[in-house]
Each structure stands twice: as C-alpha cells, then as structure tokens.
Design a protein around this motif. Sequence first.
Motif, PDB file in Angstrom:
ATOM      1  N   LEU A 206      -8.727   5.642   5.603  1.00 11.08           N
ATOM      2  CA  LEU A 206      -7.434   6.295   5.760  1.00 11.08           C
ATOM      3  C   LEU A 206      -7.365   7.097   4.787  1.00 11.08           C
ATOM      4  O   LEU A 206      -6.521   8.816   5.491  1.00 11.08           O
ATOM      5  CB  LEU A 206      -6.452   4.961   4.904  1.00 11.08           C
ATOM      6  N   HIS A 207      -8.679   7.866   4.055  1.00  6.84           N
ATOM      7  CA  HIS A 207      -8.875   8.903   3.459  1.00  6.84           C
ATOM      8  C   HIS A 207      -8.860  10.560   4.739  1.00  6.84           C
ATOM      9  O   HIS A 207      -8.859  11.359   4.992  1.00  6.84           O
ATOM     10  CB  HIS A 207      -9.919   9.254   2.547  1.00  6.84           C
TER      11      HIS A 207
ATOM     12  N   TRP B 205       0.637  -1.153  -0.056  1.00 11.59           N
ATOM     13  CA  TRP B 205      -0.047  -0.121   0.214  1.00 11.59           C
ATOM     14  C   TRP B 205       1.128   1.348   0.086  1.00 11.59           C
ATOM     15  O   TRP B 205       1.967   0.697   0.316  1.00 11.59           O
ATOM     16  CB  TRP B 205      -0.523   0.286   1.228  1.00 11.59           C
TER      17      TRP B 205
ATOM     18  N   GLU C  88     -10.486   2.506   2.403  1.00 11.97           N
ATOM     19  CA  GLU C  88      -9.920   3.743   1.955  1.00 11.97           C
ATOM     20  C   GLU C  88      -9.910   4.650   2.445  1.00 11.97           C
ATOM     21  O   GLU C  88     -10.094   5.765   2.672  1.00 11.97           O
ATOM     22  CB  GLU C  88     -10.079   2.970   0.359  1.00 11.97           C
TER      23      GLU C  88
ATOM     24  N   ILE D  46       1.105   6.723   7.204  1.00 10.88           N
ATOM     25  CA  ILE D  46       0.228   5.192   7.811  1.00 10.88           C
ATOM     26  C   ILE D  46      -0.497   4.897   6.070  1.00 10.88           C
ATOM     27  O   ILE D  46       0.388   5.544   4.782  1.00 10.88           O
ATOM     28  CB  ILE D  46      -1.046   5.911   8.207  1.00 10.88           C
ATOM     29  N   SER D  47      -0.476   3.464   6.274  1.00 10.52           N
ATOM     30  CA  SER D  47      -0.540   2.901   4.888  1.00 10.52           C
ATOM     31  C   SER D  47      -2.245   1.792   5.274  1.00 10.52           C
ATOM     32  O   SER D  47      -2.230   2.036   6.636  1.00 10.52           O
ATOM     33  CB  SER D  47      -0.025   1.785   3.861  1.00 10.52           C
ATOM     34  N   GLN D  48      -2.419   1.344   4.213  1.00 11.28           N
ATOM     35  CA  GLN D  48      -4.002   0.130   4.615  1.00 11.28           C
ATOM     36  C   GLN D  48      -3.457  -0.446   5.838  1.00 11.28           C
ATOM     37  O   GLN D  48      -4.011  -1.004   6.029  1.00 11.28           O
ATOM     38  CB  GLN D  48      -4.255  -0.246   3.335  1.00 11.28           C
TER      39      GLN D  48
ATOM     40  N   ARG E  44       2.231   4.538   1.303  1.00  7.56           N
ATOM     41  CA  ARG E  44       2.060   5.704   2.216  1.00  7.56           C
ATOM     42  C   ARG E  44       2.137   6.966   2.504  1.00  7.56           C
ATOM     43  O   ARG E  44       2.666   7.854   1.476  1.00  7.56           O
ATOM     44  CB  ARG E  44       3.503   4.993   3.215  1.00  7.56           C
TER      45      ARG E  44
END
Length: 138
Positions: free
Chosen positions: A107-108, A21, A104, A52-54, A23
């Motif tokens: 994360l958004h 994913w 997602e 951070i990533s998924q 970052r």
Amino acid sequence: MAMENATHLAGVRSEMYERKWERFYVRRPAKVMSVRPGLTGITIRSCEVVDISQGGAAIELTTAIGLSSHYYLQIVGLADRIGCAEAYRNGNRVGVKFIAPISEHMLHRIVRADFMLGETVNAPVKPFQNGNGARLGR
C-alpha cells in the motif's frame, strides 16, 4: 421513547457503512485482467485506481460492460497483481474488495508511487542573472 418506534433494523450494523482500513486518494493508472468464460483467453482493460486501502479500491473504466465480477488489478509501475471481487458497480466506477488484504508495504508503494513516477522538477531559474551568476541590470 425513540427506541420503541425503531424497527428491528435500527441496531443492525452494516459493513457498507464501516471501513476497516484507511483509504488513500491516489488516481493511479492500472489494468484489469480477467479470464474470459470457458477459459478461452484473457481480457485486459485500462483503468484508473481512484482510491485504495488494504482491503479494496475504487476504479474507473471507460466502460464496465462485459466486465466479470472477479479479476486481477495490476497498478502501472508495480509487478504485483491483486486478486479482486467486485463489491459494487455504478456506471463506469467499480468498487472492489481484495481477495486477500494487501500488505502495508505494498500500500505504501502504491500511495508513494506518485513521487517516483511524477514529473521531474527543474531547479528554478534565478532572475536577472547570466550564466556566470552575475546580476544583470533591468
């Protein structure tokens, strides 16, 4: 000829060097919550999410001494808790993998939270004008 001299490890792929994913650098305040040994209580520590990533994140704590290897990460401003397993520890910086990848959408919300929690920007003051909008001389 180079392959003849290579070891058996030359063709091994490592998860350490590959990322699934994208970052995002965020620098967001957060809390780490863990259950003490013997289920005797909960320990909460303040931290900062560096990126951070998924699938995971890098966090910085004032101290990682006594921190368990599994805990929840709660980012300030979001009600959700993210289950984490420690992937690496380097001083006060800890890399975690999420038990289940975050969506997602979540994360958004984390990445965009800087715009919601940031400072308010006041309208710029126009130089050389009084309160009525008339231009003042210099």
